[in-house]
Design an enzyme around this catalytic site. Structure first.
Site, PDB file in Angstrom:
ATOM      1  N   ASN A  16      35.986  45.357  44.956  1.00 39.27           N
ATOM      2  CA  ASN A  16      35.525  44.214  44.174  1.00 39.27           C
ATOM      3  C   ASN A  16      36.477  43.817  43.051  1.00 39.27           C
ATOM      4  O   ASN A  16      36.090  43.117  42.114  1.00 39.27           O
ATOM      5  CB  ASN A  16      34.123  44.484  43.629  1.00 39.27           C
ATOM      6  CG  ASN A  16      33.170  44.894  44.721  1.00 39.27           C
ATOM      7  OD1 ASN A  16      32.689  46.016  44.731  1.00 39.27           O
ATOM      8  ND2 ASN A  16      32.947  44.019  45.696  1.00 39.27           N
ATOM      9  N   VAL A  36      38.188  40.929  38.240  1.00 45.89           N
ATOM     10  CA  VAL A  36      36.933  41.527  38.694  1.00 45.89           C
ATOM     11  C   VAL A  36      36.083  40.461  39.374  1.00 45.89           C
ATOM     12  O   VAL A  36      35.940  39.345  38.867  1.00 45.89           O
ATOM     13  CB  VAL A  36      36.159  42.135  37.502  1.00 45.89           C
ATOM     14  CG1 VAL A  36      34.791  42.639  37.927  1.00 45.89           C
ATOM     15  CG2 VAL A  36      36.975  43.250  36.861  1.00 45.89           C
ATOM     16  N   CYS A  37      35.509  40.823  40.505  1.00 47.28           N
ATOM     17  CA  CYS A  37      34.655  39.903  41.254  1.00 47.28           C
ATOM     18  C   CYS A  37      33.279  40.529  41.426  1.00 47.28           C
ATOM     19  O   CYS A  37      33.065  41.367  42.313  1.00 47.28           O
ATOM     20  CB  CYS A  37      35.281  39.610  42.625  1.00 47.28           C
ATOM     21  SG  CYS A  37      34.300  38.462  43.606  1.00 47.28           S
ATOM     22  N   ILE A  38      32.378  40.173  40.516  1.00 45.57           N
ATOM     23  CA  ILE A  38      30.974  40.579  40.640  1.00 45.57           C
ATOM     24  C   ILE A  38      30.106  39.352  40.388  1.00 45.57           C
ATOM     25  O   ILE A  38      30.523  38.420  39.687  1.00 45.57           O
ATOM     26  CB  ILE A  38      30.578  41.738  39.689  1.00 45.57           C
ATOM     27  CG1 ILE A  38      30.892  41.411  38.230  1.00 45.57           C
ATOM     28  CG2 ILE A  38      31.233  43.044  40.124  1.00 45.57           C
ATOM     29  CD1 ILE A  38      30.429  42.467  37.242  1.00 45.57           C
TER      30      ILE A  38
END
Length: 166
Positions: free
Chosen positions: A81, A88-90
């Protein structure tokens, strides 16, 4: 708008200084810019990231909290992620509202109630439980699913390098 965001960020910084949270530290990159924070996340216990010290920059938009900040690791990190460039990919960092791709519910995306603390705690949770269903780093996700030993080796290297940077 920026002054409202500035006041809110000043309050959150003051709260974190008065009541530090286990697992991370946060402060300003430059005392004259409340919109850019330096964050150090301690690798969560009982995870592959345990013992690591991962630095990131959290950049807030002028209309915060109506829009989410961006978070980018400056320490090398191998995770499904986290994009190869460190972003950051959330879900909670995705713009508010419906997901144009239909993968996320609006309730999973950014909401103005999130704080620096809730964002960083979500990132710590992400380190503990990668989501390989919607990866930012496809190669890391593939290794996480199919080549656990190789994935662990790369994470261990990142943890060692983060310790050496202290």
């Amino acid at each position: 708008m920026a002054s409202q965001a500035s006041l809110l960020l000043q309050k959150q910084l003051k709260d974190l200084c008065k009541n530090p949270v286990d697992g991370f530290s946060a402060g300003l990159v430059d005392e004259n810019n409340i919109f850019e924070w330096s964050v150090t996340i301690i690798g969560p216990p009982d995870t592959l990231y345990e013992g690591g010290f991962f630095n990131a920059i959290m950049s807030f938009p002028p209309n915060y909290p109506n829009s989410p900040p961006t978070v980018k690791f400056t320490t090398e990190i191998w995770h499904p992620n986290v994009y190869p460039d460190g972003r950051v990919c959330i879900s909670i960092l995705h713009p508010p509202g419906d997901d144009p791709n239909g993968y996320e519910l609006a309730s999973e995306r950014w909401m103005p109630v999130h704080t620096v603390e809730s964002i960083v705690l979500s990132i710590i949770s992400m380190l503990s439980s990668p989501n390989d269903e919607s990866p930012a780093n496809v190669e890391a996700a593939k290794e996480w699913r199919e080549m656990k030993d190789e994935f662990k080796r790369k994470v261990s290297r990142c943890v060692r390098r983060s310790q050496e940077m202290l």
